[in-house]
Write an enzyme that holds these catalytic residues in place. Structure first.
Site, PDB file in Angstrom:
ATOM      1  N   LYS A   1       0.849  -1.188   0.000  1.00 21.40           N
ATOM      2  CA  LYS A   1       0.000   0.000   0.000  1.00 21.40           C
ATOM      3  C   LYS A   1       0.888   1.244   0.000  1.00 21.40           C
ATOM      4  CE  LYS A   1      -3.832   1.775   2.904  1.00 21.40           C
ATOM      5  NZ  LYS A   1      -4.657   1.414   4.092  1.00 21.40           N
TER       6      LYS A   1
ATOM      7  N   SER B   1      -9.370   1.156   3.380  1.00 21.39           N
ATOM      8  CA  SER B   1      -8.594   2.033   2.533  1.00 21.39           C
ATOM      9  C   SER B   1      -7.563   1.300   1.688  1.00 21.39           C
ATOM     10  CB  SER B   1      -7.883   3.077   3.406  1.00 21.39           C
ATOM     11  OG  SER B   1      -7.007   2.463   4.342  1.00 21.39           O
TER      12      SER B   1
ATOM     13  N   SER C   1      -9.584  -1.543   7.379  1.00 17.69           N
ATOM     14  CA  SER C   1      -9.041  -1.436   6.029  1.00 17.69           C
ATOM     15  C   SER C   1      -8.305  -2.677   5.563  1.00 17.69           C
ATOM     16  CB  SER C   1      -8.097  -0.232   5.943  1.00 17.69           C
ATOM     17  OG  SER C   1      -8.800   0.962   6.189  1.00 17.69           O
TER      18      SER C   1
END
Length: 601
Positions: free
Chosen positions: A78, A152, A176
């Site tokens: 990420k 997210s 997330s």
């Protein structure tokens, strides 16, 4: 291009170990397939082909690297996690910087032989559960691009679901690392806070943040966790694992909320899928126990309705003040609310949370594991854009409390809805319960009968967690001399199934000596009360069943004892009896045996 083979670890490893597939060939195939992620807005930054292939070539240039636990395995991170030499954006171009050092978790993966492919899209500053709050594009669901992927950590989940990488790192503050897993038919492990270092990760709520793992199976997630977990001295939030929770017996108590406390936002398919999940739990040996979900729900409400929003502002306070207009409007509005809370508000919320913790613990004491829907429903991208805050808050109904209450969780697939979208269930248990959660999650995943992600591939035959956990019963051994990889006695490790973890250094209170009259030549590591230094070692994982026989063959004056590492962890390792170094040459200045041998050649 779509890869013609599965990137699940247990499908790849035999091919890599046999040489049928080399890291370079695998990396080339993955690079060709990576472009498929563009249609889903998976990537923010793909590493240049030359950089990816250089990682593979470095592995192939040293035969000993085949013993590494993640030899040649491709992965993504990420884009709020640092990788040295590449930009970190946190989903905001104005915030972007080129990382000087890699995050600790990325460093550990590199040392274990994994190959970084790229950095993935996310809800800006990791604020959201939808995958729609990014100026780099809306990351779409792997099964139907009209639907959200979840956030997210959206890009990381979709990259795994599409078979672009074997695993990916996300972060999980409010769900997330779980919601995107549920929406994309993969596994999302949210470990205990602090078991994976967050050093080098852009903070969202620093006191709650976790690095999470997305994988195609629970066994894969467990394997990755084994590599990246561990105490990190430089990270003030890092924790030592003190008492791992044992794996549940065949018969276990599984808590679920009372029917009146469940909320599926009017989604009959989601409700039906949760009932199917409960059926799978019962088939796996679970006894269903209704619990009172109230304290969990009340704790969850504190995350965004309480002063923890102020911690999100604290994480980027200077940037927010200077670049408010450069932020995604929804993210800006949410984080900006952090300025509305006072210190009094913080303490009042802490007191409420402590009350909810006590009440929740009373419920948890009645069960072995808590099972919840991963999310109450799923929305289209159009629906989320029309009501971005209201609908996002509904998605966290079953996730927001987990880090506030210091619990661990794993989201696993449980089946496919009539509309062709996946559905998942989340298992939650006390801190340090990752092995138990992965084992039970693996049972449910196998019973569900679903394929891996959106790949269409079935679970590999070697993916079952009982085999993984049997292999997890190991001793970590610090090797200092002739047993190092490439050295004359290294075969005594590999023939016993030991695997190289990577390089490390001792704490700075040891000396290294050349022991006279040994064949092959060996050094002796001796602990000193004063005047010591850090010495380079290798860490190896040896099955417990082989450790006793190995120790029995260690000749005097060497012995196996406790060695303290630079990061504060204590492991088993080679030490030397002090009498043997009375006439020995002190070679500590070289910093390690390999350096000494190189200098002598």
């Amino acid at each position: 291009m779509t890869l013609a083979y599965s990137l699940a670890l247990d499908a790849l490893r035999p091919r890599l170990q046999s040489g049928e597939l080399t890291p370079t060939r695998l990396a080339q195939d993955v690079l060709k397939a990576a472009g498929a992620g563009e249609r889903y807005q998976v990537w923010i930054h793909r590493l240049p082909e030359r950089d990816v292939l250089e990682q593979a070539r470095r592995l192939e240039s040293d035969e000993s690297t085949r013993a590494l636990p993640l030899y040649g395995i491709p992965y993504a991170i990420k884009d709020n996690i640092d990788a040295s030499g590449y930009p970190t954006t946190a989903g905001c171009s104005a915030y972007s910087y080129v990382a000087r050092d890699s995050a600790e978790v990325v460093r550990r993966l590199a040392n274990a032989g994994a190959i970084l492919i790229g950095k993935t899209n996310l809800d800006q500053f990791a604020a959201g559960l939808t995958g729609t709050r990014s100026p780099y594009g809306i990351c779409a669901n792997a099964f139907d691009r009209r639907y959200i992927s979840g956030g997210s950590s959206s890009g990381s989940a979709v990259a795994v679901a599409l078979n672009l990488v074997s695993f990916a790192l996300g972060t999980d503050t409010a769900g997330s690392g779980r919601v995107p897993a549920g929406f994309n038919n993969i596994v999302g492990l949210k470990p205990t806070r602090g078991t994976i270092s967050t050093a080098g990760v852009v903070p969202a709520c620093r006191s709650l943040d976790c690095v999470s793992i997305f994988a195609l199976t629970a066994g894969d997630a467990w394997d990755i966790f084994q590599v990246v977990r561990g105490y990190h001295e430089a990270d003030p939030w890092s924790r030592k694992i003190v008492a791992p929770v044992p794996v549940a017996a065949a018969n276990f108590r599984c808590g679920v909320p009372a029917t009146s406390q469940l909320d599926f936002c009017g989604d009959a398919s989601a409700a039906a899928m949760f009932r199917r999940g409960i059926e799978l739990i019962e088939r796996a040996g679970g006894q269903i126990v209704e619990i009172d979900y109230t304290p969990f729900r009340e704790a969850a409400a504190l995350l965004y309705q309480g002063p923890w929003v102020a911690e999100r502002l604290a994480a980027i306070k200077a940037f927010f003040a200077a670049h408010e207009d450069d932020m995604h409007p929804v993210t800006r509005a949410i984080i900006g609310r952090g300025a509305d809370f006072s210190a009094v508000d913080v303490f009042e919320a802490v007191y409420r949370l402590q009350k909810y913790r006590r009440q929740a613990q009373a419920e948890l004491d009645r069960i072995d594991v808590l099972a919840l829907p991963t999310a109450p429903t799923i929305y289209t991208i159009e629906q989320i854009l029309a009501q971005p805050v209201k609908l996002n808050s509904k998605l966290g109904f079953y996730t927001d409390f987990v880090n506030l209450l210091d619990l661990a969780a794993v989201a696993v697939p449980c089946g496919m809805r009539p509309d062709g979208l996946p559905s998942g269930i989340t298992l939650i248990a006390p801190p340090f319960s990752e092995a138990a959660l992965c084992e039970l999650g693996d049972r449910l995943h196998e019973l569900s009968g679903v394929s891996l992600g959106a790949t269409g591939f079935s679970r590999p035959a070697g993916a079952r967690m009982p085999q993984k956990l049997a292999g997890a019963q190991h001793v970590t051994l610090a090797v200092v001399g002739a047993h190092l990889s490439g050295m004359p006695l290294n075969g005594q490790l590999t023939e016993r199934g030991a695997q190289l973890i990577g390089a490390a250094r001792t704490a700075p209170f040891y000396r290294l000596y050349l022991i006279p009259d040994t064949v092959p030549a060996k050094p002796g590591l001796v602990r000193r009360a004063a005047g010591g230094c850090a010495i380079e070692v290798e860490l190896w994982r040896m099955p417990v069943g082989e450790f006793g026989a190995f120790c029995a063959k260690v000749p005097p004056p060497l012995a196996i004892g406790t060695v303290t590492l630079e990061d504060g962890n204590a492991v088993q390792g080679f030490l030397c009896e002090s009498h043997a170094i009375e006439q020995a040459i002190d070679i500590s200045v070289f910093g390690g045996w390999r350096n000494y041998c190189t200098a002598e050649q």
